[in-house]
Scaffold this active site. Structure first.
Site, PDB file in Angstrom:
ATOM      1  N   GLU A  56       0.857  -1.182   0.000  1.00 48.39           N
ATOM      2  CA  GLU A  56       0.000   0.000   0.000  1.00 48.39           C
ATOM      3  C   GLU A  56       0.895   1.234   0.000  1.00 48.39           C
ATOM      4  OE1 GLU A  56      -3.896  -1.783   2.392  1.00 48.39           O
ATOM      5  OE2 GLU A  56      -2.738  -0.158   3.303  1.00 48.39           O
ATOM      6  N   GLU A  67      -5.246   9.467  10.123  1.00 55.61           N
ATOM      7  CA  GLU A  67      -3.895   9.043  10.494  1.00 55.61           C
ATOM      8  C   GLU A  67      -3.480   9.556  11.867  1.00 55.61           C
ATOM      9  OE1 GLU A  67      -3.018   7.055   8.275  1.00 55.61           O
ATOM     10  OE2 GLU A  67      -3.940   7.814   6.445  1.00 55.61           O
TER      11      GLU A  67
END
Lengths: 288, 412
Positions: A56, A67
């Site tokens: 990824e 995040e």
């Protein structure tokens, strides 16, 4: 890189599904271009050598709401070094790896690329560069209609996240739209490495036990032992991001040469892949 | 158009972990806010009256009316408890969180007005409260930081990026994605994923509900125009909402023109916060709306002398009303806002928030489009801005400013 599929309404490629076919898959994540373009190429290639089955690649967005601090900092480093969607595609084309690549980014970048045409031009360009699929953390199944259609048109997979809070109708909606693999979020919160593996992982896996796509678990996996436990809990793969991004960050802090950081990443990848494989073996086989 | 959208704007662009919370909130919004289940609305109206001090007055600005040759009326949200319109929404949402059985309140704040209002509402209703605030804003809005702490809220400075509202919202969303099961995120404006833009608008619409009645009592009719400043747009939508169906009433949303409307794409900086005037379609903080962004879709750092307007996005409904031609976006720059701040303070005896000063600066620049009777929303009072105003006034040599060197050796 694999050739782009034709844009005539093909089904998603089985490239990703194939990556999960031979036992548990190890799916590492790095932010492309962190801390700079050239080093990052070496790091991604090191992960492939270390045994990655899918990689990824984060295309950095300025407001990464899903995040934690580790990946936020990586995104800042990459953006400051000049990463952009066009550079990202060049990066993907230049990479010398033999595993499928998934682009992980936020919806505004896909959306802006195409201006009036929405996300379709981005998907078309990603297919041409050799991207196999997308994870878009701020795009729940409800809003994913146009992107799903574009992915179908160009033969790319669209991976959705199943969170510990995803239940009932929402699970069904996600199941209808997911392809490639399903990203099982191991615990609530943002990305980031943790010492403990959440006990919510097992119950999440149980809820989607009968889905026919591979189940990859991410969020908080740090060591080979974690990976082993996750696979033993029923995962078809483990996604590891922050623990690897940490290695890049340490390299930056300590002024390590890129080759040295690459070697550490390869080693870490090998350990994680072995952990995942142990999880799939008979428990007795561990103690000869 | 689904009910999560306003035309092509709005929607729910959030991490999957938050989607069930939005569904739960949608359900609670429909039952309690729209349906008055368990007497929610009755309790809200009672508390916003007894605790908040509603209704706020509508008064005529005598000297501004003379100056502009039109009837200028002021809707006095600066007189709401806390000194800004923010309590309407904060009290509504904290009360809703209580009805939903949530145990903890989180919120972001830019200027600190929303954080302050949330901290007050949480203390009033006995809920623990944590506020995220960008480091830059913590430093330039110190009085509000003290007020939040004194009301018992935790204040978490956010060091990411330029440390303003955009970063604070992102960080609060991150907290919420960890704590979604027992926490409610009291978003401070008509932004974010559905149902927030509608729900916040409904709590703020009490402003225009009152103002529409009050102006009819005063003048026997409706105003020709309504003017409000616009950052995220909660005072704007609150002030406009009940007037939207009145087609003869012009609606002006005054954005922060900052230091310039030009954009420095290389530096990623838009030295303004005029997303309605200059922004482009995009997705930020859960909604599709108009944004300040570069050609790749990276969000720009916005700027305004007013922390409360300093945001790269705007509420999706406001973007929609602008596209439909119902709302006219205009903008004034930092200097004009500072001039207006002083002019309004000395001529009317009301010290406005720097946000509100933008609305008054537009009165100075506007012409006949405002008509005979205009209502300006005084969205907040300016006590929190005094340090900034004195510093910026000094630096720029603002004409309308009074001489401030009453201290030995000048001001500092």
């Amino acid at each position: 890189m694999s050739p782009p599929p034709s844009g005539d309404g093909t089904e998603p490629a089985d490239e990703l599904a194939a990556a999960f076919a031979d036992g548990p898959a190890f799916v590492p994540y790095l932010v492309a271009g962190d801390p700079d373009y050239e080093s990052s190429l070496q790091y991604v290639e090191a992960l492939a050598r270390g045994g990655a089955d899918v990689i990824e690649l984060g295309l950095p967005f300025s407001e990464p709401i899903a995040e934690g601090p580790t990946i936020q900092s990586a995104i800042v480093r990459s953006l400051e070094a000049g990463m952009s969607p066009e550079r990202f595609f060049a990066f993907v084309e230049e990479l010398d790896v033999d595993v499928p690549l998934v682009c992980m980014t936020y919806y505004n970048l896909l959306y802006q690329y195409g201006a009036e045409e929405g996300s379709r031009p981005f998907v078309e360009r990603a297919a041409e560069a050799g991207i196999a699929g997308f994870v878009v953390p701020d795009l729940p199944a409800e809003e994913a209609g146009p992107l799903r259609a574009a992915c179908d048109e160009f033969g790319l997979d669209l991976i959705f996240i199943v969170a510990p809070t995803t239940r009932g109708e929402r699970l069904e909606r996600t199941r209808e739209r997911v392809s490639g693999y399903v990203y099982v979020q191991a615990r609530l919160g943002t990305t980031g490495a943790r010492e403990e593996v959440s006990d919510r992982t097992e119950s999440s896996l149980e809820r989607i036990d009968d889905w026919d796509v591979p189940k990859a678990v991410g969020f908080g996996i740090k060591t080979g032992d974690h990976a082993e436990r996750i696979v033993r809990a029923g995962a078809d793969g483990v996604i590891v991001g922050s623990a690897l991004v940490d290695v890049v960050a340490e390299g930056v802090e300590e002024g390590r040469p890129a080759a040295e950081t690459a070697a550490i990443l390869e080693e870490r990848a090998t350990e994680l892949k072995r952990g995942a494989l142990r999880g799939a073996s008979e428990p007795e086989a561990e103690q000869p | 158009m689904s009910d999560t959208q306003f035309g092509r704007y709005g929607g729910q662009y959030v991490p999957e972990a938050l989607m069930p919370a939005l569904e739960e909130l949608e359900d609670a919004y429909e039952r309690y806010v729209l349906g008055n289940e368990d007497g929610f609305l009755d309790e809200f109206r009672e508390r916003i009256r007894d605790f908040g001090g509603r209704p706020t007055p509508l008064g005529r600005a005598d000297r501004l009316s003379d100056r502009y040759g039109r009837e200028v009326y002021l809707k006095r949200e600066d007189l709401l408890h806390g000194g800004a319109h923010k309590l309407n929404n904060a009290l509504g949402q904290v009360l809703l969180a209580k009805y939903m059985g949530k145990e903890r309140i989180i919120a972001e704040t830019g200027a600190g007005q929303h954080g302050t209002a949330t901290a007050m509402a949480a203390a009033h209703l006995g809920m623990p409260c944590e506020i995220y605030m960008g480091r830059t804003d913590v430093n330039r809005q110190r009085p509000n930081v003290f007020r939040m702490r004194i009301n018992g809220a935790e204040v978490n400075p956010v060091d990411i990026g330029r440390g303003t509202l955009k970063e604070a919202i992102s960080e609060t969303m991150r907290d919420w994605s960890r704590t979604v099961e027992d926490s409610h995120y009291v978003i401070g404006s008509v932004v974010g994923p559905s149902p927030f833009p509608r729900m916040v608008r409904d709590f703020q619409a009490i402003i225009s509900e009152e103002a529409r009645e009050q102006i009819r009592e005063r003048t026997g009719g409706l105003p020709d125009s309504v003017v409000a400043c616009a950052g995220g747009g909660s005072n704007t939508m609150g002030m406009f909402h009940e007037f939207v169906p009145d087609e003869d009433v012009s609606l002006f949303a005054v954005e922060a023109g900052g230091s310039s409307l030009e954009v420095d794409e290389d530096a990623g900086v838009a030295p303004n916060s005029a997303s309605l005037s200059t922004g482009a379609d995009g997705v930020l903080h859960g909604a599709r709306t108009r944004l300040l962004q570069d050609s790749d879709g990276q969000i720009m750092e916005s700027h305004s002398v007013s922390a409360g307007l300093d945001y790269a996005g705007v509420g999706p409904e406001l973007a929609y009303l602008v596209d439909e031609g119902r709302v006219t976006p205009v903008n004034v720059d930092d200097d004009a806002a500072l001039e207006a701040f002083h002019r309004f303070s000395t001529s009317e005896g009301i010290i406005p928030a720097l946000e509100t000063a933008h609305a008054f600066a537009y009165l100075e620049e506007a012409g006949d489009e405002l008509g005979e009777v205009v209502i300006v929303n005084v969205s907040g009072r300016g006590d929190k801005d005094l340090e900034t105003v004195i510093e910026e006034t000094d630096r720029r040599g603002i004409e309308a400013a009074p001489e401030m060197s009453v201290f030995d050796g000048g001001l500092r």
